[in-house]
Enzyme design. Structure first.
Site, mmCIF file in Angstrom:
data_model
loop_
_atom_site.group_PDB
_atom_site.id
_atom_site.type_symbol
_atom_site.label_atom_id
_atom_site.label_comp_id
_atom_site.label_asym_id
_atom_site.label_seq_id
_atom_site.Cartn_x
_atom_site.Cartn_y
_atom_site.Cartn_z
ATOM 1 N N CYS A 189 0.851 -1.201 0.000
ATOM 2 C CA CYS A 189 0.000 0.000 0.000
ATOM 3 C C CYS A 189 0.880 1.242 0.000
ATOM 4 C CB CYS A 189 -0.907 0.016 1.232
ATOM 5 S SG CYS A 189 -2.052 -1.361 1.366
ATOM 6 N N HIS A 241 1.141 5.111 -1.626
ATOM 7 C CA HIS A 241 0.505 6.037 -0.680
ATOM 8 C C HIS A 241 1.395 6.428 0.501
ATOM 9 C CE1 HIS A 241 -3.355 5.851 -2.701
ATOM 10 N NE2 HIS A 241 -3.275 4.527 -2.728
ATOM 11 N N ARG A 284 -12.954 -0.482 -2.076
ATOM 12 C CA ARG A 284 -11.737 0.281 -2.350
ATOM 13 C C ARG A 284 -10.503 -0.559 -2.013
ATOM 14 N NH1 ARG A 284 -9.886 3.241 -5.819
ATOM 15 N NH2 ARG A 284 -8.724 1.297 -5.876
ATOM 16 N N CYS A 330 -7.676 -2.192 -4.552
ATOM 17 C CA CYS A 330 -6.248 -1.911 -4.370
ATOM 18 C C CYS A 330 -5.449 -3.216 -4.350
ATOM 19 C CB CYS A 330 -6.022 -1.154 -3.065
ATOM 20 S SG CYS A 330 -6.390 0.612 -3.176
#
Length: 273
Positions: free
Chosen positions: A182, A186, A230, A234
């Site tokens: 992730c 991000h 979501r 991802c």
């Protein structure tokens, strides 16, 4: 008063035209212009259609027990919806489990309305008029009742602390065929994929802005998407194994991100590209 409604087709067409126009005219950065256009669209967000359907589903007697969900306890007492989402995920003693909204809704579908676990988990993500998701509609309704409430996810319970720690570990874990995490997308400022900004979820401001605008109506899909979706998407893009709906892994990652958004006013269902 509810906002006026706009068709998804009209929103999609308008979004495309606005994108082309802002690039051609050079009015500031493309990202800034898209952000302004999204804000303007909020007055006609098609998510309202999901909110209305979700409210009807919440109040309608359904399932083998022919009861409504109006006694479902989302953490603030039986049937209390106002502000509940801003304090989720949380530990629920009756289930002896940390739950996010979708997980708790499945629990209430089973315990309140008598559905089986299998039936309650069916079709969590909609796909067009032939395959509408009741879960996404219920999510839209419940989250809309927290609009304006400040995020306030507590880690007072030991199980919540465990979930937060697991979610943080998952956020930085690298794997899959692309060796992604992730954090790959991000954990830095000023990153984007094509026209899509990638929020830095390691900063307070980034986490607050990102988390508080989900669920959201996706213009490109003509669907309202929940936060479970979501995360699921991802994982798909990272080429990770499929994230199981309402799994502890999904709840842990949600707990980490939701807690990091504490203090920000919730502002969803929103609208996104």
């Amino acid at each position: 008063m509810r906002r006026s409604r706009t068709s998804s087709t009209g929103v999609a067409a308008g979004f495309a035209l606005a994108t082309i126009a802002c690039v051609a005219l050079g009015q500031g950065s493309t990202v800034d212009e898209i952000a302004k256009y999204r804000q303007a669209l909020q007055d006609g967000n098609p998510a309202e259609l999901w909110e209305a359907r979700g409210e009807a589903l919440w109040k309608e007697p359904r399932g083998p027990k022919r009861t409504s969900l109006e006694k479902c306890d989302l953490g603030l007492g039986a049937g209390v919806v106002k502000g509940a989402y801003a304090q989720l995920p949380r530990y629920f003693p009756d289930a002896d489990r940390v739950m996010d909204l979708e997980t708790r809704l499945v629990y209430c579908l089973v315990t309140q309305q008598g559905y089986t676990e299998v039936d309650a988990r069916k079709n969590p993500f909609g796909s067009g008029n032939e395959r509408k998701s009741d879960i996404e509609a219920l999510v839209a309704y419940v989250t809309s009742e927290s609009r304006g409430a400040k995020m306030n996810v507590s880690l007072d319970h030991p199980r919540m602390k465990e979930m937060y720690a697991l979610g943080e570990k998952m956020f930085y874990f690298r794997g899959g065929s692309h060796d992604f995490a992730c954090a790959t997308c991000h954990a830095e400022d000023n990153k984007r994929i094509r026209l899509q900004e990638l929020p830095n979820l390691t900063t307070r401001d980034g986490a607050q802005k990102a988390y508080t605008t989900w669920p959201a109506y996706r213009v490109s899909q003509g669907e309202l998407r929940s936060f479970q979706w979501r995360l699921y998407d991802c994982f798909r893009q990272q080429r990770f194994p499929e994230l199981v709906f309402t799994s502890d892994a999904s709840i842990a990652l949600t707990t980490f991100l939701a807690r990091n958004a504490n203090g920000a006013p919730f502002d969803a269902p929103a609208i996104k590209r």
